[in-house]
Structures are given as structure tokens and as C-alpha cells.
Design a protein around this motif. Structure first.
Motif, PDB file in Angstrom:
ATOM      1  N   TRP A  54     -20.468 -50.220  34.111  1.00  0.00           N
ATOM      2  CA  TRP A  54     -21.822 -49.720  34.320  1.00  0.00           C
ATOM      3  C   TRP A  54     -22.826 -50.794  34.751  1.00  0.00           C
ATOM      4  N   ARG A  57     -15.345 -40.969  37.658  1.00  0.00           N
ATOM      5  CA  ARG A  57     -14.372 -41.594  38.562  1.00  0.00           C
ATOM      6  C   ARG A  57     -13.401 -40.577  39.134  1.00  0.00           C
ATOM      7  N   ILE A  89     -26.322 -51.501  42.938  1.00  0.00           N
ATOM      8  CA  ILE A  89     -27.302 -50.604  43.538  1.00  0.00           C
ATOM      9  C   ILE A  89     -28.634 -51.316  43.729  1.00  0.00           C
ATOM     10  N   THR A 128     -35.867 -49.206  43.294  1.00  0.00           N
ATOM     11  CA  THR A 128     -34.684 -49.939  42.848  1.00  0.00           C
ATOM     12  C   THR A 128     -33.384 -49.163  42.913  1.00  0.00           C
ATOM     13  N   TYR A 129     -33.391 -47.907  42.521  1.00  0.00           N
ATOM     14  CA  TYR A 129     -32.129 -47.173  42.479  1.00  0.00           C
ATOM     15  C   TYR A 129     -31.933 -46.255  43.667  1.00  0.00           C
ATOM     16  N   LEU A 180     -24.033 -41.372  41.443  1.00  0.00           N
ATOM     17  CA  LEU A 180     -25.031 -41.591  40.399  1.00  0.00           C
ATOM     18  C   LEU A 180     -25.480 -40.255  39.827  1.00  0.00           C
ATOM     19  N   GLY A 181     -26.116 -40.320  38.678  1.00  0.00           N
ATOM     20  CA  GLY A 181     -26.675 -39.113  38.090  1.00  0.00           C
ATOM     21  C   GLY A 181     -28.136 -39.377  37.797  1.00  0.00           C
ATOM     22  N   TRP A 182     -28.884 -38.316  37.643  1.00  0.00           N
ATOM     23  CA  TRP A 182     -30.318 -38.518  37.408  1.00  0.00           C
ATOM     24  C   TRP A 182     -30.846 -37.405  36.537  1.00  0.00           C
ATOM     25  N   LEU A 191     -24.932 -50.775  38.335  1.00  0.00           N
ATOM     26  CA  LEU A 191     -26.385 -50.826  38.509  1.00  0.00           C
ATOM     27  C   LEU A 191     -26.797 -52.056  39.302  1.00  0.00           C
ATOM     28  N   ASP A 250     -17.877 -45.737  35.552  1.00  0.00           N
ATOM     29  CA  ASP A 250     -16.669 -45.372  34.831  1.00  0.00           C
ATOM     30  C   ASP A 250     -17.020 -44.787  33.479  1.00  0.00           C
ATOM     31  N   GLN A 297     -16.569 -37.107  34.007  1.00  0.00           N
ATOM     32  CA  GLN A 297     -15.492 -37.232  34.994  1.00  0.00           C
ATOM     33  C   GLN A 297     -15.900 -37.990  36.248  1.00  0.00           C
ATOM     34  N   TYR A 350     -20.892 -40.633  33.618  1.00  0.00           N
ATOM     35  CA  TYR A 350     -21.174 -39.208  33.840  1.00  0.00           C
ATOM     36  C   TYR A 350     -19.870 -38.440  33.678  1.00  0.00           C
ATOM     37  N   SER A 406     -38.159 -41.729  43.248  1.00  0.00           N
ATOM     38  CA  SER A 406     -37.335 -42.829  42.739  1.00  0.00           C
ATOM     39  C   SER A 406     -36.077 -43.039  43.535  1.00  0.00           C
TER      40      SER A 406
END
Lengths: 305, 501, 279
Positions: B385, B361, B392, B424-425, B403-405, B389, B354, B359, B357, B417
Motif C-alpha cells: 500500500w 489484485r 501515485i 496528489t492522487y 484505486l478506490g475512493w 500511494l 494488495d 479483491q 480494496y 481530488s
């Protein structure tokens, strides 16, 4: 009286202890703090290792024992997020919160009590009607809405006041207006109602019959008897404010305790959370004690035996 | 009573007049959503911490701001001696803010400090393959790695060098609040939660910075941050959302400067549990069913570039032969049926953060709507947030998560990753793909690497572990009189700024 | 008391009447919302997002997904009022009962309860929301639970304060001397006299509760999108106050009007019922 005070202080210690214990055990349900400490390409091994190092792998009771023995020495540990101890961090925010809280309460009372009393005295008049509407709106309007609207108007459009922060007198104006709108409204409403209640009792009618002036009746008798609820409310609201007015602090980026605590919670920085809870527990317990003592002053018929 | 009000108004007026003074000359104030966690380099990896640190310290190497290619910084050059050995040559004559000399010892100290588990440095995982730093002479160091580490250069672009004598003398805690680096700006003051102030280092080795003072000011409330920019109280903010671009551009003091970012946004299609997402056809179908250009236009207001595959165009490892999945709902339905499912049978959950990143949601909900158009029932679960995490990592998400990276300038960082079984992610894993990735990670020869990662990208494109969305556009809100253009690696460096006259 | 007596009393009081009308309007619109609304409140229409009020078809404008705000405000009333009323009724009842017993019996019971209240007040609201979310998950029911758990305290403290003042009054002592049972005294003599602050706080609290619901939504725990509730509409609109002020303002206005209605009506109710007030 002395015995009563000692009893209460002893109880305060118990309260603080219970509050901390409750929060301590709840932290395990709130999610893993280590996840937020490591970057997103950390491996499971790295996470496990950090948990081990921070002592999260020990059994809950071992952790609790460690926590309590340190807390008794005033050591709540290092913040998980900042390079200071939790105590330093929390205490550094207290002056800012205190400033906002005390000024807000004083201004609110100064505004609210006269309005409430006058409303009650002139019940049904246009003054009263308008006051009712304003007070209801004042505490129904969401804090962030009022705050941001004030910024939009006074800071952005008119450029008369700063958008926030703490520093000079100017910086106080908008946050205090935002807070006062809410708290003054509440107090005014409570004052009006309780004074109204009292004004119509036999007790007051007797005073009138005895020929006392209306003003004296109002201020000396009515207000006094109405004040129990006002004082209770005052205690509760001041306690809340001293724990930090989160929304106002966030909108106006005021470096207060409320914002710190919420962020620490969301960041799972529990040492800071514990210290905050400790402070708030002491504040609430003390305020409740003060309020209970004030009851005695205001209404001699109350006793605590 | 009247007198009180007179005095009060007079005091108010005078105060207002006194404080509406002219802005202090030649300072740049940068507004951020959060305060830095520490000013000790290499301790934490997050934007709010990195920004001030990148001005107080210098990294060993850096990227050219236009080409994003590696160029020397504190290290003027380097040579790969063999698979496991790198040699770096350092500039001479550089001093730290306290006068101490920058040399090989500082580099060794920094790396050793990071790799010491006792210090709990968040960067340790990224530097652990470096097992020894050897000092050859005052200005030459050799890095010995325990396995081939082609990603070393990428890592070193964020390797900010500590002053050994200072850290040893005052300890980490004090140095976290009173940092010493070689960077263009010297630390002046940190009022926690309020501002970090730094002043220019006159003897900076690349020349005296133009801007006298740089201030980082945390303003958590979004509307207030924009207000402060519009009024001129601050001069730079990150992440102006698409819908605010017009407002900022129309402000007389402000404008929006955009730059495509290497940061990507995606929807992970989790294949860890039994279900329709374990079938490649279904995952591909989702890519055909989601109309990415429409999302970019109507949710991001145009600020995004659709991805082809999992790497942004800015990522040097990106395979340019890939084309984005076209929008083709009929094909989507067909593929789902091929896999043996009916779209209306699918009921899935999409986890979204929320406000993390741009927009996010809104994107999640729009995607749920789009998938709904072909009959798939998607319910969106918006998470705070930390909770996001947590889900995940603990493999506790719904069938999809957003998600963003980034920043991402190489393939390994993204693919290893995010698409390995054990990471983990990651939301995705296939044992044979894990092996391919492991093999590729071990390569050092640039041609072999290119080939291997191209092949993996093609496979990833085909296997569709994600709904490939876009690479972000970084939209910065900037004061019009500030001469500065944003960088693709998201850095905000006072040294690159000056005020127009 | 016959219905006609109530009606006459109501008409005699302009503010009470206005309050009553407002409440009826709110109830009416929430009950009949599905029939009144021009649009499906959850239907997104992205090309038409962020339209100001007065755009044809959208009196209140549209939100960031293009959904009609008027429809959402109407539908939102159902959830928000439900949350507000249920919480206040349950939390109010719990708090009042606790306050009554604590204040009346005093001594160790009062000490224990009030110290419990202290502990309760020290517990951060957001932590509680986080935990309930972790254990029970999302959704409306859990929002209400969270709000009840934090909401009873103010009632307890207020009522207890009043009771302390009342319990040594002559007529109470008289009732005791006459041999009336404690319970009867508490519920028939003391309770009616603490009614006023309870009503006042109840009507004030309802809007607070809805705003607390906004806080929970802000964290992502509450009513899940795309469902409309005033709380989560407020939190959605927060970041759009600059360029789409209507998104947060209309739910806020709806909230304020509801609070106004409740307050006015609550006042009237108190005036009519209060044994102490003679006209």
C-alpha cells in the motif's frame, strides 16, 4: 576475562551504532512517510508543509546529526503514527514478546533435545525414522498455515481454545504449539546430527572401551561435544524470537514486538523502527556474547586470546 | 514425572473450565484489521481510528441513516446567512463525559485547533477555508469562510467536538490516550494492539445507550478475524469478501448483512505522459473492452453495482441520466484503430494495491485478462500500500492504476481530488477541465451547483479518465442476535445497536 | 570413487534412497512440467474458481482465479527450487568462507566479522526487501538477491563456532607443526569436519527460503502474478484457508516433501562422506 568482557561491551556499542546508522540511511530509500500520515485529498502543498515541519526537508546529514544527538539521550522521538514516544511503544510490547519467546524456547528444547539424542542413539530405528519425518515437516510447514489450521480445528470446530489474543493460559497454547513445531524440529534435527557425529569418533570409542555406561557417554560426553552447534543455533533463534515472531503474533493477534515493527515499517513509522532496531541489535549482540562465553564453558580448548 | 503430568493436566483442565465462562452480558465486540492510531478526534483520517472516535465523540451534524440527508446533531439547525457565512444553533444542556458543558466555545476551540498548523491535524486541509469561528452566544456560532464552501456541511458530519478545558489542561498527548467527548460511550481502557474498551455514558443527551460496553479489537489476520466471529468471540466485522459470504451465513451464530456503499473502485487511465492514453478514443475503448458485470459476478461474487459515470448512485450529486458503458469489444477495437493504434501495439502496466480494496489484485488481473482478449498486453504490478500511494503521488505509476475512493457523498470530493492536474492522487488532468471544476467549486446556489456538476459529469463520462468499475457493497459479518443494520456511510455506532432477547 | 560404489551405498540406505527418489521426482517434474501439466498454469477460468480437489480434471482443485492448482504446483517447483538452491549455494558458500576465516584467524578479524554479523542480524528483513524493491524493482532475481543478503549470516555463525572448537585440536596443531599452509589446513582439514552442520542447515534452510519468498510475495515485491511459485501461492492461499484450504496446503505439502527429500539425501551424503564415521 574481564578485559575480554569490556572489549565485547565496547564492540556492542559500535554494533548498535552501525545498525542504527544503516537503517537511518536506508529509510530514505523506503519511501515517503508523510504520504501515509495525510488523507488522500491532501495537496502537494500540505505534504510539503508537513515534511518541512517534521524536519524531512533538511539535508540528510542535518537529520542524521539530529537523530544521533537525540538517540544518545535515549530519545528516539514521537511515533509518527501513535500518540506515544517510540520508546514507550516498543517497550510496552516487550513483555508479550518475551513471554512467547522464552516459553517457546524452553518447551522446544525440552521436546527437542531428548528426541534428538534418542534418535541419534537408536539410529535407524523406527523411532528415528518417524522423528526425522516429523522434524522435517515441522520446520518446512509454513507458520501461518499451521497457526490458522490450529485455530480452525481447536477454536472454530471444537471451540476448546480461544482464537488468539493475550490474557490467560489458554491463549498461550496455540501460539506456543505453532512456534514449537518449528523451533523444536530445528533443534531436534541439529541435535541428532551433531550427536551422531560425535558418537562415532575415536574419543567416544575410547570412552566405551574404558567401560563407561552408554548413558553416561551419551549425556556427559557426546552431548557436550555436540553442543557447540546447538548453542549457536539457540542463540540465533532466541535472538530472532526476541525480535518478535511476526507470523505467530499476526495470526494469533498477540500484541508483540514483531508485529509492531513490521507494521511500523509498512507505515513508514521510522522512529519506532529505529527503536526496534536498537533493541534487536542489543539483544543479538548480547546473545552472541553469551553464546561465545558458553562456548568457553562447554569446550575448554576454545580460547579467544 | 507422572505426578507432574497429573498436576499439569489438572491445572490445564481447571483453567479451561474457568475461562470458558459465559460471555460478559451486554457488550458488543467489533473486530478490525488494525488498531486506532489515536483517540484524539480530528487528528487522523482512517477507518480504524474513526470507528472508536465516532462512539466517544459527537459530530456537529450527521446524516440520516436511511436517506443520508443532513440532519442536526450537536448543532440542532443552521442557516446560511450569505456566501461566506454560516450560523449554527447548538443544543443546550449537553455535557462532556467529565461534566463540562458543551457550548459554542467547544466548537470554536475544535475548529481553531484543527486549523492551527502547529497541531498537525490531518483534517486541516479540509477545514482551511473556515477562517474564523465567531461565538455569538453560548449556543450560537458563526462560521466565516474565506471562499464559498458548499462542502462545509459534508465536512461537519465528521467534525467531532473536543472538550477545551480538558485538552488545555492535560495536553494532546494525554488526551489522545484518555479521550473525553460528548458521545454515547465513555473511554475506559486502551491496551494498545489489543483492544479499546468503552462503557456507556449514562447521561448521554440522546438517552442511555442500550449496549453497556463496546470493544474494538484489532485482529490483523483475516482468517483469524472470521474465526473469532464464527465462534462468537467478536460480533461485528467489516469487509467480508464475496467468497466467504456463504461460510459466514452458514455459521450458526453469524450472518452477512450487506449495504451498498458510496465507495467506488476504478482504474485510473493516466494521461500525464505521451502515449495512447492521452487519446480519448482509447480511454473510451477500454471502457467498452472491460466486461464489468462479469467482473462483478466472478471476482466479487456479485457484491458490487456497476457505475455509470464516476459517482455512485448513493451520491446525491450523481447524474441519473447516465448509463454504464456497455460491454462491446468490437467497438473497443474500432475506437483504438480510430485513434491510430493497433490493439496489439499496446503494452501497458497496471498498478494494483494488495488487499486494500475487496479483491483488488484479483480484479486487476481479471481486467488484464479481459484487455488481453482484444490483444492488448497488460502486465499487473502488485504493490504494497505505501508503495502504491508513493507511486501515485510521485506520478510514477504505470499507464493504469487501481484505486478506490469514499465515502463520497458529493461530486467535488471525487472529481476535484481525482481528476485535476495538480491533485496528489489524481491520474488525470486537462487544463480546461481544471477550470470548469474550479468554477463549479465556487458556486453556492444549489441549482447552479446541480447544473454545473451534471455538466462536468457528462464530460467526465465522455472523456473517460477512468475505466468505470463499481460502487462497493459493504458486507458486514454480524452476530445473528445483534439488532443492528449497517449504514451507507460506513459508520459503526454502538448507540444504534442492541441485543435481541 | 566409481559410480557403482555410490550406487551400492545408496541402495544400502533406505532413507537415503527415499530421499534420492523424492529429489529425482521433484527435478523430473520441474524439468518436464510443460509436458506433464494438464492446464496452462496461468490460464484463468473464473467460472470454475475455488473448486475443491477431486473436481474432474483438477486433482488439486482450482484457485481463486480458476487456475488448475496441480499445474501451478508443478510449475511452481521450477521457480521455488531455483530460488532455494541458488540462495543456499551462494549464501552458504559466502557464509562458510566467512565463518572459516573468522573462526580460524580469530583476533581482530573475528571481532570485526562477528560484529558485522550482529549488525546484519539487527537489520529488519522486510526493510531490506522494501529497499531492494525500491532500488532494483521487482522480480525473481531481486528476490534471490534479498535472500542471499540475509541468508549468509546463519552459515557464518555456525561454521565459525565449529571452527573455534576444532582449530586447537591435536591433529590441526600437528598439521601446523608440520608446516602445512594455513589455507590448506582450513580447506582440507577443517572444512570437511564442519561439513555436517553446513549440510544440515542447508537442507533446513531451503524450505525457510521458500517461505521467505512467500513473505516477499505477500508484500507484493516478489514473483509477480500470474507466475506460479510456491511462495506466492502460499501467500495467495493465506486468506482462503477457511473455504479453499487446498490453495495453500498443496504448495505447502510440495514444499515439505522437497525438504524431506533434501534432508534424507543430505543425511545420507553426510554419512557417506564423513571421514570420522567408520562402519
Amino acid at each position: 576475562m574481564q578485559r575480554y568482557l569490556i572489549k565485547r561491551i565496547f564492540q556492542m556499542l559500535i554494533v548498535v551504532f552501525l545498525a542504527l546508522t544503516a537503517v537511518f540511511f536506508m529509510q530514505f530509500l523506503a519511501g515517503d512517510p508523510v504520504i501515509l500520515l495525510l488523507p488522500m485529498d491532501a495537496t502537494y502543498e500540505e505534504i510539503a508543509e508537513m515534511r518541512q515541519r517534521l524536519g524531512f526537508e533538511d539535508s540528510i546529514f542535518v537529520q542524521y546529526f539530529r537523530f544521533v544527538s537525540r538517540a544518545l539521550r535515549g530519545d528516539f522521538g514521537q511515533s509518527l503514527r501513535h500518540p506515544q514516544t517510540a520508546v514507550q511503544l516498543v517497550f510496552s510490547r516487550i513483555p508479550a514478546t518475551l513471554e512467547l519467546a522464552l516459553i517457546a524456547v524452553v518447551v522446544s528444547l525440552l521436546v527437542a533435545i531428548p528426541i534428538g539424542v534418542l534418535s541419534a542413539a537408536f539410529r535407524g530405528s523406527w523411532f528415528d525414522q518417524i522423528a526425522i519425518v516429523i522434524t522435517v515437516f515441522g520446520q518446512a510447514v509454513p507458520g501461518f498455515w499451521l497457526g490458522i489450521m490450529l485455530i480452525l480445528f481447536f477454536a472454530v470446530t471444537l471451540e476448546w481454545l480461544p482464537t488468539g489474543g493475550r490474557g490467560e493460559l489458554n491463549n498461550l497454547i496455540l501460539p506456543i504449539i505453532t512456534l514449537t513445531a518449528f523451533y523444536a524440529a530445528r533443534f531436534a534435527r541439529m541435535t541428532r546430527s551433531t550427536v551422531l557425529d560425535v558418537l562415532n569418533t575415536d574419543y567416544i570409542r575410547t570412552a566405551r572401551a574404558k567401560g563407561l555406561t552408554e548413558r553416561r557417554i551419551l549425556y556427559k560426553h557426546a552431548l557436550r561435544n555436540a553442543s557447540i552447534s546447538i548453542i549457536t543455533l539457540l542463540g540465533l533463534q532466541l535472538g530472532q524470537l526476541l525480535g518478535g515472531a511476526v507470523v505467530t503474533e499476526t495470526v494469533f493477534y498477540w500484541p508483540g514486538l514483531g508485529r509492531l515493527l513490521v507494521q511500523s515499517l509498512l507505515n513508514r513509522d521510522f522512529p519506532v523502527v529505529f527503536t526496534g532496531v536498537f533493541f534487536i541489535a542489543v539483544v543479538h549482540a548480547s546473545l552472541n556474547l553469551v553464546v561465545d562465553l558458553v562456548y568457553l564453558l562447554v569446550d575448554p580448548r576454545i580460547s579467544y586470546d | 514425572m507422572k505426578r507432574f503430568w497429573n498436576v499439569f493436566s489438572l491445572v490445564l483442565l481447571v483453567t479451561l473450565l474457568l475461562t470458558s465462562s459465559t460471555m460478559a452480558a451486554n457488550e458488543v465486540i467489533i473486530g478490525s484489521p488494525a488498531d486506532a492510531r489515536t483517540l484524539f478526534a480530528m487528528k487522523f483520517i482512517d477507518l480504524a481510528t474513526h470507528d472508536p472516535i465516532s462512539n466517544i465523540y459527537d459530530p456537529l451534524i450527521t446524516r440520516d441513516r436511511d436517506t443520508m440527508e443532513y440532519i442536526g446533531h450537536l448543532a440542532k439547525g443552521w442557516e446560511v446567512l450569505d456566501d461566506l457565512t454560516w450560523e449554527f444553533y447548538l443544543h443546550e444542556g449537553i455535557k462532556f463525559h467529565n461534566g463540562a458543558p458543551f457550548n459554542a466555545e467547544a466548537v470554536k476551540f475544535t475548529i481553531d485547533y484543527i486549523n492551527d498548523p502547529e497541531n498537525e491535524m490531518a483534517y486541516r486541509g479540509r477545514y482551511s477555508p473556515i477562517h474564523t469561528v465567531e461565538i455569538i452566544d453560548d449556543y450560537t456560532v458563526r462560521f466565516h469562510t474565506s471562499e464559498p464552501m458548499p462542502i462545509l456541511l459534508d465536512r461537519l458530519t465528521s467534525c467531532y467536538i473536543l472538550e477545551p478545558g480538558y485538552v488545555r489542561e492535560v495536553g494532546e498527548e494525554y488526551a489522545s490516550l484518555n479521550p473525553i467527548g460528548t458521545g454515547p460511550y465513555k473511554f475506559t481502557r486502551w491496551a494498545q494492539g489489543q483492544e479499546i474498551v468503552m462503557e456507556r455514558f449514562e447521561d448521554y443527551w440522546l438517552g442511555t445507550p442500550e449496549v453497556e460496553r463496546v470493544v474494538f479489537r484489532p485482529i490483523p489476520e483475516f482468517s483469524t478475524r472470521v474465526a473469532a466471529l464464527l465462534v462468537g468471540e467478536i460480533h461485528v466485522i467489516r469487509d467480508v469478501p464475496g467468497h466467504m459470504v456463504d461460510r459466514v451465513n452458514s455459521g450458526r451464530r453469524t450472518e452477512v448483512r450487506g449495504i451498498p456503499s458510496s465507495r467506488v473502485n476504478y482504474i485510473a487511465l493516466v494521461n500525464f505522459q505521451e502515449g495512447p492514453l492521452q487519446s480519448k478514443e482509447v480511454r473510451q475503448a477500454f471502457n467498452y473492452a472491460v466486461n464489468v458485470p462479469e467482473l462483478i459476478e466472478f471476482v466479487l461474487d456479485g457484491s458490487g453495482t456497476q457505475m455509470a459515470g464516476c459517482l455512485s448512485v448513493l451520491n446525491p450529486d450523481h447524474d441519473p441520466s447516465l448509463e454504464p458503458y456497455p460491454f462491446d469489444p468490437e467497438k473497443a477495437v474500432q475506437l483504438i484503430r480510430d485513434a491510430g493504434y493497433e490493439p496489439s501495439e499496446l503494452k501497458l502496466t497496471l498498478d494494483s494495491p494488495d488487499g486494500r480494496y475487496p479483491q483488488d489484485r484479483e480484479v486487476a488481473m481479471a481486467i488484464a485478462d479481459q484487455l488481453g482478449e482484444i490483444g492488448i498486453d497488460v502486465s499487473v504490478r502488485v504493490n504494497e500500500w505505501g508503495t502504491h500511494l508513493d507511486r501515485i503521488i510521485n506520478r510514477n505509476t504505470g499507464e493504469m492504476f487501481l484505486l478506490g475512493w469514499g465515502p463520497a457523498f458529493n461530486a467535488q470530493g471525487t472529481i476535484e481530488s481525482l481528476m485535476s492536474t495538480e491533485r496528489t492522487y489524481s491520474g488525470f488532468g486537462l487544463p480546461w477541465l481544471d477550470e470548469m471544476i474550479a468554477d463549479a467549486v465556487g458556486l453556492v446556489d444549489p441549482d447552479e451547483m446541480r447544473e454545473a456538476w451534471d455538466e462536468i459529469q457528462q464530460i467526465v463520462y465522455d472523456e473517460a479518465p477512468w475505466i468505470f468499475l463499481w460502487q462497493q457493497h459493504d458486507l458486514w459479518g454480524v452476530n445473528v442476535d445483534l439488532d443492528w443494520t449497517p449504514r451507507a456511510d460506513e459508520r459503526v455506532l454502538g448507540f444504534e445497536m442492541r441485543w435481541n432477547d | 570413487m566409481p559410480m557403482i560404489w555410490w550406487l551400492r551405498k545408496l541402495i544400502q540406505s533406505p532413507t537415503g534412497l527415499i530421499g534420492f527418489i523424492i529429489i529425482l521426482t521433484v527435478i523430473f517434474s520441474s524439468v518436464f512440467a510443460p509436458f506433464i501439466v494438464p492446464f496452462d498454469p496461468n490460464q484463468a477460468d473464473r467460472p470454475n474458481r475455488l473448486r475443491p480437489p477431486g473436481t474432474p480434471g483438477h486433482i488439486f482443485g482450482t484457485d481463486q482465479q480458476g487456475r488448475d492448482l496441480f499445474s501451478r504446483v508443478l510449475f511452481g517447483s521450477r521457480i521455488s527450487i531455483f530460488v532455494g538452491l541458488v540462495t543456499v549455494i551462494i549464501a552458504g558458500t559466502i557464509g562458510t568462507v566467512v565463518g572459516l576465516f573468522s573462526g580460524y584467524f580469530g583476533h581482530w578479524l573475528d571481532s570485526v566479522i562477528m560484529r558485522l554479523v550482529d549488525v546484519w542480524l539487527s537489520f529488519p528483513f522486510i526493510l531490506l526487501a522494501l529497499i531492494i524493491n525500491a532500488i532494483l524493482g521487482m522480480g525473481l532475481r531481486n528476490v534471490v538477491i534479498t535472500l542471499i543478503i540475509t541468508g549468509w549470516v546463519i552459515f557464518a555463525r555456525l561454521v565459525r563456532g565449529e571452527v573455534l572448537a576444532l582449530k586447537n585440536r591435536d591433529y590441526i596443531l600437528a598439521a601446523k607443526a608440520l608446516g602445512q599452509s594455513e589455507l590448506k589446513i582450513i580447506f582440507f582439514h577443517i572444512l570437511p569436519n564442519v561439513f555436517t552442520p553446513i549440510i544440515i542447515i542447508s537442507s533446513l534452510q531451503i524450505s525457510q527460503i521458500i517461505i521467505a519468498e512467500a513473505t516477499i510475495s505477500f508484500l507484493g515485491f516478489g514473483v509477480q502474478p500470474p507466475t506460479a511459485a510456491w511462495g506466492n501461492m502460499l501467500s495467495d492461499g493465506r486468506n482462503f484457508l477457511f473455504n479453499a484450504w487446498w490453495m495453500a496446503t498443496f504448495p505447502g505439502l510440495a514444499l515439505a516433501f522437497t525438504a524431506l527429500g533434501l534432508n534424507l539425501f543430505g543425511d545420507w551424503l553426510r554419512d557417506t562422506l564423513d571421514p570420522k564415521i567408520t562402519k
